[in-house]
Design a protein around this motif. Structure first.
Motif, PDB file in Angstrom:
ATOM      1  N   GLU A  86       0.825  -1.204   0.000  1.00  9.03           N
ATOM      2  CA  GLU A  86       0.000   0.000   0.000  1.00  9.03           C
ATOM      3  C   GLU A  86       0.862   1.258   0.000  1.00  9.03           C
ATOM      4  O   GLU A  86       1.924   1.301   0.625  1.00  9.03           O
ATOM      5  N   LEU A  87       0.379   2.270  -0.688  1.00 12.45           N
ATOM      6  CA  LEU A  87       1.072   3.552  -0.681  1.00 12.45           C
ATOM      7  C   LEU A  87       0.974   4.188   0.704  1.00 12.45           C
ATOM      8  O   LEU A  87      -0.001   3.958   1.433  1.00 12.45           O
ATOM      9  N   PRO A  88       1.966   4.973   1.094  1.00  8.12           N
ATOM     10  CA  PRO A  88       1.894   5.625   2.416  1.00  8.12           C
ATOM     11  C   PRO A  88       0.758   6.639   2.467  1.00  8.12           C
ATOM     12  O   PRO A  88       0.411   7.269   1.464  1.00  8.12           O
ATOM     13  N   ARG A  89       0.175   6.800   3.656  1.00  7.25           N
ATOM     14  CA  ARG A  89      -0.913   7.762   3.825  1.00  7.25           C
ATOM     15  C   ARG A  89      -0.409   9.197   3.734  1.00  7.25           C
ATOM     16  O   ARG A  89      -1.171  10.123   3.483  1.00  7.25           O
ATOM     17  N   GLY A  90       0.875   9.368   3.941  1.00  5.37           N
ATOM     18  CA  GLY A  90       1.517  10.671   3.824  1.00  5.37           C
ATOM     19  C   GLY A  90       3.003  10.465   3.597  1.00  5.37           C
ATOM     20  O   GLY A  90       3.506   9.337   3.640  1.00  5.37           O
ATOM     21  N   ILE A  91       3.701  11.548   3.339  1.00  4.01           N
ATOM     22  CA  ILE A  91       5.141  11.480   3.125  1.00  4.01           C
ATOM     23  C   ILE A  91       5.835  11.799   4.444  1.00  4.01           C
ATOM     24  O   ILE A  91       5.754  12.930   4.942  1.00  4.01           O
ATOM     25  N   TYR A  92       6.476  10.799   5.014  1.00  7.83           N
ATOM     26  CA  TYR A  92       7.173  10.950   6.289  1.00  7.83           C
ATOM     27  C   TYR A  92       8.662  10.682   6.060  1.00  7.83           C
ATOM     28  O   TYR A  92       9.034   9.637   5.528  1.00  7.83           O
ATOM     29  N   PHE A  93       9.488  11.625   6.485  1.00  9.68           N
ATOM     30  CA  PHE A  93      10.936  11.489   6.319  1.00  9.68           C
ATOM     31  C   PHE A  93      11.633  11.129   7.629  1.00  9.68           C
ATOM     32  O   PHE A  93      12.853  11.236   7.727  1.00  9.68           O
ATOM     33  N   ASP A  94      10.845  10.692   8.613  1.00 10.44           N
ATOM     34  CA  ASP A  94      11.451  10.320   9.890  1.00 10.44           C
ATOM     35  C   ASP A  94      12.418   9.156   9.725  1.00 10.44           C
ATOM     36  O   ASP A  94      13.467   9.102  10.375  1.00 10.44           O
TER      37      ASP A  94
END
Length: 250
Positions: free
Chosen positions: A48-56
């Motif tokens: 699944e694609l991420p729900r948002g873009i997280y760079f953590d």
């Protein structure tokens, strides 16, 4: 173009696209996993694609492997340059300075390309310990330089063999010796070969894991590929951080 040929070409492109998609699936998983928060990383939702873009994950991965990234640069750049220079001189000798037994010696050089690293680890470690180079960056650079001699000599020999012998003869007439011909005639026209060999050596040394793991026992001196492996914990793995670190190392 007939309809039959259109169908045939379309089928070929469809098969090629399917193979390309299959090949790129691991990269797709790596990228989307690295952009997810740890709570969203689950094997059932791996595609699944991420729900948002997280760079953590990237920030944590860079914090963990940034010293080893610098280590890899310190190891790879001089090792690639030195091994390429040595290989160019060897290729020059085998291509333009023929001597008795040159072909036999060149074959022995090429045998080094087929030696498995696993089979020479113990002699390698003992030799480095004998010269007090085991566990040092210099020892690892020297190891990569030596292991790179066969392939670099092969590539440069093929390049120099395509250069007319008349250029070498002209240099001899003008009073150039062995190094004079190399420095003033062959080296200036060797930039295409150097570009290929440097790219090959840089990629090979950068991607090395086994030799860096064995020679450098100190994790603070280890190259980045060893550091990426060390990120994985004994009981749990933060896969978003692991995938981000793998992308940084790539």
């Amino acid at each position: 173009m007939t309809l039959q040929r259109l169908w045939n070409r379309g089928a070929i492109y469809l098969v090629l696209c399917a193979f390309a998609a299959f090949y790129l699936m691991p990269f797709y998983v790596m990228i989307i996993t690295s952009l997810k928060p740890y709570a969203d990383v689950n094997i059932t939702r791996m595609w699944e694609l991420p729900r948002g873009i997280y760079f953590d994950g990237f920030l944590e991965a860079w914090r963990l492997v940034s010293p080893n990234f610098r280590n890899s640069m310190v190891i790879t750049v001089p090792a690639a340059l030195i091994s390429s220079l040595i290989g160019s001189i060897n290729g020059y000798i085998f291509a333009k300075w023929r001597f008795r037994g040159a072909d036999t010696l060149f074959i022995l050089f090429l045998v080094g390309m087929f030696l498995p690293y696993q089979g020479i680890l113990i002699p390698l470690v003992l030799t480095l310990q004998r010269f007090q180079l085991y566990g040092t960056v210099v020892g690892l650079i020297l190891t990569h330089c030596i292991f790179g001699i066969p392939i670099t000599a092969l590539l440069f020999r093929g390049y120099y063999a395509s250069i007319p012998n008349e250029l070498v003869d002209a240099g001899k007439i003008d009073g150039c010796g062995f190094f004079g011909i190399y420095r003033w005639i062959l080296l200036p026209i060797s930039m295409p070969a150097f570009a290929v060999v440097l790219l090959w050596q840089f990629t090979t040394i950068w991607n090395d894991y086994l030799i860096g793991l064995v020679v450098l026992s100190n994790p603070r001196l280890a190259p980045i590929n060893v550091a990426v492996q060390n990120i994985a914990g004994s009981w749990s793995v933060e896969w978003n951080v692991q995938m981000a670190a793998a992308l940084i190392a790539a």
